[in-house]
Design a protein around this motif. Structure first.
Motif, PDB file in Angstrom:
ATOM      1  N   SER A 280       0.776  -1.632   0.411  1.00  9.01           N
ATOM      2  CA  SER A 280      -0.346   0.230  -0.123  1.00  9.01           C
ATOM      3  C   SER A 280       0.771   0.897  -0.029  1.00  9.01           C
ATOM      4  O   SER A 280       1.963   0.733   0.452  1.00  9.01           O
ATOM      5  CB  SER A 280      -1.049  -0.016   1.299  1.00  9.01           C
TER       6      SER A 280
ATOM      7  N   GLU B 193       2.383  -0.624   5.004  1.00 11.23           N
ATOM      8  CA  GLU B 193       1.893  -0.637   6.014  1.00 11.23           C
ATOM      9  C   GLU B 193       0.813  -2.097   5.552  1.00 11.23           C
ATOM     10  O   GLU B 193       0.508  -2.522   6.765  1.00 11.23           O
ATOM     11  CB  GLU B 193       0.774   0.461   7.011  1.00 11.23           C
ATOM     12  N   HIS B 194       0.024  -2.305   4.738  1.00  9.08           N
ATOM     13  CA  HIS B 194      -0.340  -3.086   4.243  1.00  9.08           C
ATOM     14  C   HIS B 194       0.323  -3.715   2.527  1.00  9.08           C
ATOM     15  O   HIS B 194       0.793  -2.995   2.378  1.00  9.08           O
ATOM     16  CB  HIS B 194      -1.715  -3.409   4.350  1.00  9.08           C
ATOM     17  N   TYR B 195      -0.078  -5.042   2.322  1.00 13.87           N
ATOM     18  CA  TYR B 195      -0.306  -5.685   0.827  1.00 13.87           C
ATOM     19  C   TYR B 195      -1.771  -5.935   0.620  1.00 13.87           C
ATOM     20  O   TYR B 195      -2.343  -6.189   1.314  1.00 13.87           O
ATOM     21  CB  TYR B 195       0.610  -7.001   1.170  1.00 13.87           C
TER      22      TYR B 195
ATOM     23  N   MET C  68     -10.772 -10.403   7.304  1.00 12.44           N
ATOM     24  CA  MET C  68     -10.355  -9.003   6.908  1.00 12.44           C
ATOM     25  C   MET C  68     -11.175  -8.640   6.115  1.00 12.44           C
ATOM     26  O   MET C  68     -11.719  -9.278   4.800  1.00 12.44           O
ATOM     27  CB  MET C  68      -8.911  -9.474   6.154  1.00 12.44           C
TER      28      MET C  68
ATOM     29  N   LYS D 150      -6.255  -6.120   2.622  1.00 14.75           N
ATOM     30  CA  LYS D 150      -5.720  -4.990   3.432  1.00 14.75           C
ATOM     31  C   LYS D 150      -4.823  -6.807   3.660  1.00 14.75           C
ATOM     32  O   LYS D 150      -5.703  -6.879   5.588  1.00 14.75           O
ATOM     33  CB  LYS D 150      -6.154  -3.897   4.068  1.00 14.75           C
ATOM     34  N   VAL D 151      -3.701  -6.693   3.828  1.00 12.67           N
ATOM     35  CA  VAL D 151      -2.967  -7.394   4.396  1.00 12.67           C
ATOM     36  C   VAL D 151      -1.972  -6.907   6.034  1.00 12.67           C
ATOM     37  O   VAL D 151      -1.125  -6.291   5.134  1.00 12.67           O
ATOM     38  CB  VAL D 151      -2.342  -9.537   4.214  1.00 12.67           C
ATOM     39  N   PRO D 152      -1.715  -7.670   6.779  1.00  8.08           N
ATOM     40  CA  PRO D 152      -0.784  -6.075   7.618  1.00  8.08           C
ATOM     41  C   PRO D 152       0.406  -6.509   6.841  1.00  8.08           C
ATOM     42  O   PRO D 152       1.121  -7.880   6.710  1.00  8.08           O
ATOM     43  CB  PRO D 152      -0.555  -6.152   9.040  1.00  8.08           C
ATOM     44  N   LYS D 153       1.737  -5.950   7.122  1.00 10.38           N
ATOM     45  CA  LYS D 153       2.539  -6.111   6.509  1.00 10.38           C
ATOM     46  C   LYS D 153       3.778  -6.979   6.390  1.00 10.38           C
ATOM     47  O   LYS D 153       4.794  -8.043   6.641  1.00 10.38           O
ATOM     48  CB  LYS D 153       3.603  -4.940   5.650  1.00 10.38           C
TER      49      LYS D 153
END
Length: 593
Positions: A168, A172-174, A212, A240-243
């Motif tokens: 992102s 912060e996210h993938y 999610m 949105k998956v947290p990094k």
């Protein structure tokens, strides 16, 4: 427990003599192993089997409830280190659990997917934070895991995945987009190991949670078998998956995927043992009860032959699976799961036995198909009726040859991996081929065998020479283009598989003779003699077919002459031996060692 004290190189069984003390057999189980096996068996008999009908109707709530009960007993935490809420048991223990779960049919698959391919990626490749966050809940069943690799356009070609991930703007996210297909446990899983290509290029793994936003499920698949397990597609739309949920390194997802598949192949093989044994028991009991022409059908030689062959295939499967469990135990036992380098060491240890894991998967899945098919045949028309468990075993067994890498793919991997190890200098395979060529120029004296299993040991040695002969010629002719000769590779794989199977049975039986006596090991001896001869005949036929592909004319005739020289032996009366084996199975009404 007897496990390998020294490092055994994967694939080395083809070129080295095996020390009996380096091979684990079921007769080496400790009291602790037997207690774990009994705990699992009691759980399946007491909790799962009575609920079988409801599980088969896809009762999610019941399945999850039963999985959590399994967690309370420690069944889900065998492979999870103690530091992260599990039991940290050895691989023999978790293999026994897999075997004993098999009587739970579809439910066994639900647990197997959770504890194996669902949990092990985090055990072996997770960061310390990921392990602390997820493993305690996975070990107890508070959270259920699923493994997500297959896509509509990529099955065997896992690296051809189309699911993408991009970082992102805020870093912060993938953001994941794409889909997955045929995901076991999808309907009730909480944690998903998902593979995607970062920026469409770097194949990587992620830990995705079910809540999610943008993550949805498709409908349940209507399957031929394993009907009580959930199998659904997954869809990712800007998820949105947290990094920090990236599993392993960017672009190194293949290291996780392929090594977890190796473990999955091995655990699949372990599960087939339980189904094998149940099918033998059901068939023997039925054959003793069912009467035709005023006598039980078990008294007819052709029914006995089926039971004997089913028992032999179970014996050999059990022998090679627990041999491999010992190898994996020895390779993985010293890994410090609290160290950041745990994943690197785990990947190396598992990859060492990629050949053996593929052998386990192919041999075990095809043995179960044979055993289930013969079990249905013994039951006759009743075997086609759902009221009889053998019908379920038959339907459920068919998937084993497809998932965890099809048997065709595994057959290509076995010789392919072996050649790569040789090229890297990890196995002196080419030197052994050259040594064989010099040996074959010498005259071979007439051979006589007086001792028990001496001829079988000779046939094993001869089988290894056959592989070196045919494999050496194949590499010499095709060189870097060998990977295009799939029929040749498949035949070489089958020769390798039969060699590993013969040796596993032979070593197990020899250990038992030393442990007790020839009289007490009589059934093992009979089964080993039958299997060795029939497997050796298959090896001879495969070698002949392969030589006709590699050469022609006078060169072919010369190579066939050399093959005949290696494979010369005096056949034994396998019909009489099978009658003796059958008599024991019929009397005991169960798998008989």
């Amino acid at each position: 427990m007897t496990t390998a004290a020294k490092k055994v190189i994967g694939g080395s069984f083809l070129i080295e003599d095996i020390d009996l003390n380096e091979v684990l057999t079921p007769e080496d189980f400790t009291d602790e192993h037997r207690m774990i096996a009994q705990t699992t068996e009691d759980y399946i008999e007491g909790e799962v089997v009575p609920n079988d009908e409801h599980i088969e109707k896809l009762n999610y709530e019941l399945t999850v409830e039963l999985m959590r009960k399994a967690g309370e007993l420690g069944i889900l935490g065998a492979d999870v280190p103690e530091e992260f809420g599990g039991l940290g048991l050895d691989k023999v223990s978790s293999t026994l659990i897999s075997e004993k779960l098999a009587k739970g049919s579809s439910f066994a698959l639900s647990i197997g997917a959770h504890v194996g391919i669902g949990t092990l990626p985090i055990v072996f490749f997770g960061t310390q934070e990921q392990k602390r966050k997820y493993l305690p809940d996975l070990a107890t069943g508070k959270r259920i895991a699923a493994y997500c690799l297959t896509e509509p356009t990529s099955g065997s070609d896992a690296l051809g995945a189309k699911t993408t991930a991009r970082l992102s703007d805020d870093g912060e996210h993938y953001i994941l987009n794409g889909s997955k297909l045929y995901i076991t446990n999808a309907g009730f899983a909480d944690v998903f190991i998902v593979y995607a290509k970062i920026d469409g290029q770097h194949f990587s793994a992620f830990i995705v949670e079910k809540d999610m936003p943008g993550f949805t499920l498709g409908p349940e698949e209507k399957k031929m078998g394993i009907k009580g397990s959930s199998t659904r597609p997954l869809f990712f739309e800007d998820v949105k998956v947290p990094k920090e949920n990236l599993l392993g390194e960017i672009g190194k997802g293949h290291v996780i995927a392929f090594n977890i598949l190796n473990m999955g192949r091995f655990k699949l093989a372990a599960g087939t043992i339980g189904a094998d044994k149940e099918a033998v028991s059901l068939s023997a009991k039925y054959a003793n009860t069912r009467k035709q022409f005023d006598r039980p059908i078990s008294s007819f030689p052709l029914m006995g032959k089926k039971l004997a062959e089913m028992n032999i295939q179970t014996f050999v499967t059990e022998s090679l699976v627990y041999r491999t469990a010992g190898l994996l135990d020895n390779a993985l036992k010293d890994i410090d799961h609290t160290a950041e380098s745990a994943g690197v060491h785990a990947a190396k240890a598992i990859a060492e036995y990629a050949i053996e894991c593929s052998i386990n998967k192919v041999f075990a899945s095809e043995a179960l198909d044979f055993i289930a098919d013969e079990g249905v045949q013994i039951h006759g028309g009743y075997g086609f009726i759902q009221e009889y468990k053998v019908e379920r075993i038959y339907r459920d067994s068919r998937i084993n040859r497809i998932f965890e890498g099809t048997n065709e793919i595994n057959r290509l991997l076995i010789p392919g991996t072996l050649v790569k190890k040789a090229m890297k200098g990890e196995l002196p395979l080419l030197q052994k081929v050259q040594g064989l060529q010099a040996e074959l120029l010498q005259s071979v004296p007439g051979l006589t065998f007086d001792g028990t299993l001496e001829q079988e040991a000779h046939l094993l040695d001869a089988a290894k020479k056959v592989f070196l002969l045919v494999g050496g010629l194949a590499v010499q002719k095709y060189q870097t283009k060998l990977e295009n000769e799939q029929e040749v590779l498949s035949n070489l794989a089958d020769i390798i598989i039969q060699i590993f199977a013969i040796e596993s049975a032979l070593v197990r039986t020899r250990k038992q003779i030393l442990r007790s006596s020839e009289d007490k090991a009589e059934n093992m001896i009979d089964m080993t003699r039958v299997f060795t001869q029939e497997a050796f005949e298959r090896i001879d036929a495969l070698a002949r077919e392969t030589l006709t592909v590699i050469d022609s004319g006078d060169t072919l005739r010369m190579q066939l002459s050399v093959l005949k020289k290696i494979t010369k032996f005096s056949p034994i009366d396998t019909v009489s031996l099978k009658r003796k084996i059958a008599a024991r199975v019929i009397q005991n009404e169960k798998y008989t060692v």
